[in-house]
Design a protein around this motif. Structure first.
Motif, PDB file in Angstrom:
ATOM      1  N   MET A 180       0.916  -1.228  -0.417  1.00  0.00           N
ATOM      2  CA  MET A 180       0.587  -0.036   0.248  1.00  0.00           C
ATOM      3  C   MET A 180       1.211   1.435  -0.029  1.00  0.00           C
ATOM      4  SD  MET A 180      -3.150  -1.275   0.045  1.00  0.00           S
ATOM      5  CE  MET A 180      -4.019   0.064   0.467  1.00  0.00           C
ATOM      6  N   PRO A 181       0.782   2.441  -0.681  1.00  0.00           N
ATOM      7  CA  PRO A 181       1.525   3.384  -1.005  1.00  0.00           C
ATOM      8  C   PRO A 181       0.923   3.773   0.614  1.00  0.00           C
ATOM      9  CG  PRO A 181      -0.341   3.837  -2.726  1.00  0.00           C
ATOM     10  CD  PRO A 181      -0.327   2.207  -1.956  1.00  0.00           C
ATOM     11  N   PHE A 182       2.513   4.917   1.053  1.00  0.00           N
ATOM     12  CA  PHE A 182       2.118   5.833   1.841  1.00  0.00           C
ATOM     13  C   PHE A 182       1.181   7.816   1.051  1.00  0.00           C
ATOM     14  CE2 PHE A 182       5.738   4.214   3.198  1.00  0.00           C
ATOM     15  CZ  PHE A 182       5.395   4.392   4.712  1.00  0.00           C
ATOM     16  N   TYR A 183      -0.035   8.173   1.978  1.00  0.00           N
ATOM     17  CA  TYR A 183      -0.915   9.876   0.699  1.00  0.00           C
ATOM     18  C   TYR A 183       0.114  10.165   1.798  1.00  0.00           C
ATOM     19  CZ  TYR A 183      -3.174   6.162  -1.298  1.00  0.00           C
ATOM     20  OH  TYR A 183      -3.713   5.083  -2.485  1.00  0.00           O
ATOM     21  N   ALA A 184       0.180  11.913   0.772  1.00  0.00           N
ATOM     22  CA  ALA A 184       1.241  13.290   2.035  1.00  0.00           C
ATOM     23  C   ALA A 184       0.401  14.041   1.008  1.00  0.00           C
ATOM     24  CB  ALA A 184       2.400  13.360   1.621  1.00  0.00           C
ATOM     25  N   ARG A 185       0.623  15.116   1.682  1.00  0.00           N
ATOM     26  CA  ARG A 185      -0.234  16.115   1.030  1.00  0.00           C
ATOM     27  C   ARG A 185       0.006  16.906  -0.712  1.00  0.00           C
ATOM     28  NH1 ARG A 185       1.609  21.937  -0.347  1.00  0.00           N
ATOM     29  NH2 ARG A 185       3.500  20.897   0.551  1.00  0.00           N
ATOM     30  N   GLY A 186      -0.463  16.626  -1.616  1.00  0.00           N
ATOM     31  CA  GLY A 186      -0.762  16.664  -3.338  1.00  0.00           C
ATOM     32  C   GLY A 186      -1.055  18.349  -3.312  1.00  0.00           C
ATOM     33  N   LYS A 187      -2.038  18.392  -4.124  1.00  0.00           N
ATOM     34  CA  LYS A 187      -2.139  19.495  -5.385  1.00  0.00           C
ATOM     35  C   LYS A 187      -4.004  19.983  -5.292  1.00  0.00           C
ATOM     36  CE  LYS A 187       2.206  19.799  -8.464  1.00  0.00           C
ATOM     37  NZ  LYS A 187       2.208  19.616 -10.095  1.00  0.00           N
ATOM     38  N   SER A 188      -4.434  21.116  -4.844  1.00  0.00           N
ATOM     39  CA  SER A 188      -5.447  21.460  -4.616  1.00  0.00           C
ATOM     40  C   SER A 188      -6.129  22.683  -5.516  1.00  0.00           C
ATOM     41  CB  SER A 188      -6.005  21.898  -3.043  1.00  0.00           C
ATOM     42  OG  SER A 188      -5.067  23.309  -2.942  1.00  0.00           O
ATOM     43  N   LYS A 189      -7.270  22.073  -5.975  1.00  0.00           N
ATOM     44  CA  LYS A 189      -7.947  23.514  -6.829  1.00  0.00           C
ATOM     45  C   LYS A 189      -9.158  23.642  -6.353  1.00  0.00           C
ATOM     46  CE  LYS A 189      -8.968  23.154 -11.898  1.00  0.00           C
ATOM     47  NZ  LYS A 189      -8.709  22.245 -12.965  1.00  0.00           N
ATOM     48  N   CYS A 190      -9.282  25.387  -7.027  1.00  0.00           N
ATOM     49  CA  CYS A 190     -10.528  25.950  -6.256  1.00  0.00           C
ATOM     50  C   CYS A 190     -12.149  25.049  -7.525  1.00  0.00           C
ATOM     51  CB  CYS A 190     -11.043  27.161  -6.027  1.00  0.00           C
ATOM     52  SG  CYS A 190      -9.906  27.291  -4.311  1.00  0.00           S
ATOM     53  N   GLU A 191     -13.048  24.905  -7.682  1.00  0.00           N
ATOM     54  CA  GLU A 191     -13.943  25.062  -9.091  1.00  0.00           C
ATOM     55  C   GLU A 191     -14.046  26.888  -8.788  1.00  0.00           C
ATOM     56  OE1 GLU A 191     -15.289  23.128 -10.869  1.00  0.00           O
ATOM     57  OE2 GLU A 191     -13.452  21.259  -9.581  1.00  0.00           O
ATOM     58  N   ALA A 192     -14.678  26.420 -10.446  1.00  0.00           N
ATOM     59  CA  ALA A 192     -14.396  28.171 -10.682  1.00  0.00           C
ATOM     60  C   ALA A 192     -16.086  28.631  -9.695  1.00  0.00           C
ATOM     61  CB  ALA A 192     -15.351  28.703 -12.216  1.00  0.00           C
TER      62      ALA A 192
END
Length: 143
Positions: A43-55
């Motif tokens: 199983m992979p580790f998860y970390a902070r990635g990228k975020s995005k806002c909708e219009a």
């Protein structure tokens, strides 16, 4: 949301109330976590990635006062390259009684995406309504 209904959104641009809208949509922020795979770990580790806002779309809006013209000027100036300044917009959802606040949504560092006039008839008695679409860099929610 209980205790609220449409037609109770005030929109501020850089702290000044400029428009009122009956429908707001797109108040959404998503996050895509980074996946880290190591060795033979199943199983992979998860970390902070990228975020995005909708219009964020504001429909059936009307300018509240002379400051409402500023939003039109900003859209034109930004699209024509006369300014590169990003603006902050605060959406205030009023409670059903029109006096209390049901929610506050801060759209940070927005750029204009769309401005459109709604169909108006010469025999109509409604105000001149329009729609606005903004693309925020970040979104903060305060209830």
């Amino acid at each position: 949301m209980p205790g609220t209904h449409s037609g109770h959104f005030l929109v501020e641009m850089d702290g000044v109330a400029v428009i009122e809208a009956t429908n707001i949509s797109g108040l959404k922020k998503t996050h895509e976590p980074a996946e880290i795979k190591t060795g033979t770990r199943a199983m992979p580790f998860y970390a902070r990635g990228k975020s995005k806002c909708e219009a964020v779309t504001m429909k059936h809006a009307v300018a509240l006062n002379s400051a409402g013209r500023d939003i039109f000027r900003y859209f034109n100036d930004y699209c024509e390259g006369q300014t590169t300044e990003k603006r902050n917009f605060r959406i205030v959802q009023l409670a059903e009684d029109g006096a209390g606040i049901a929610g506050i949504y801060d759209c940070i560092d927005c750029v204009p995406k769309e401005f459109s006039l709604e169909d108006n008839k010469a025999d109509g008695s409604d105000a001149a309504y329009f729609n606005v679409v903004l693309q925020p860099t970040d979104l903060r929610v305060d209830y």
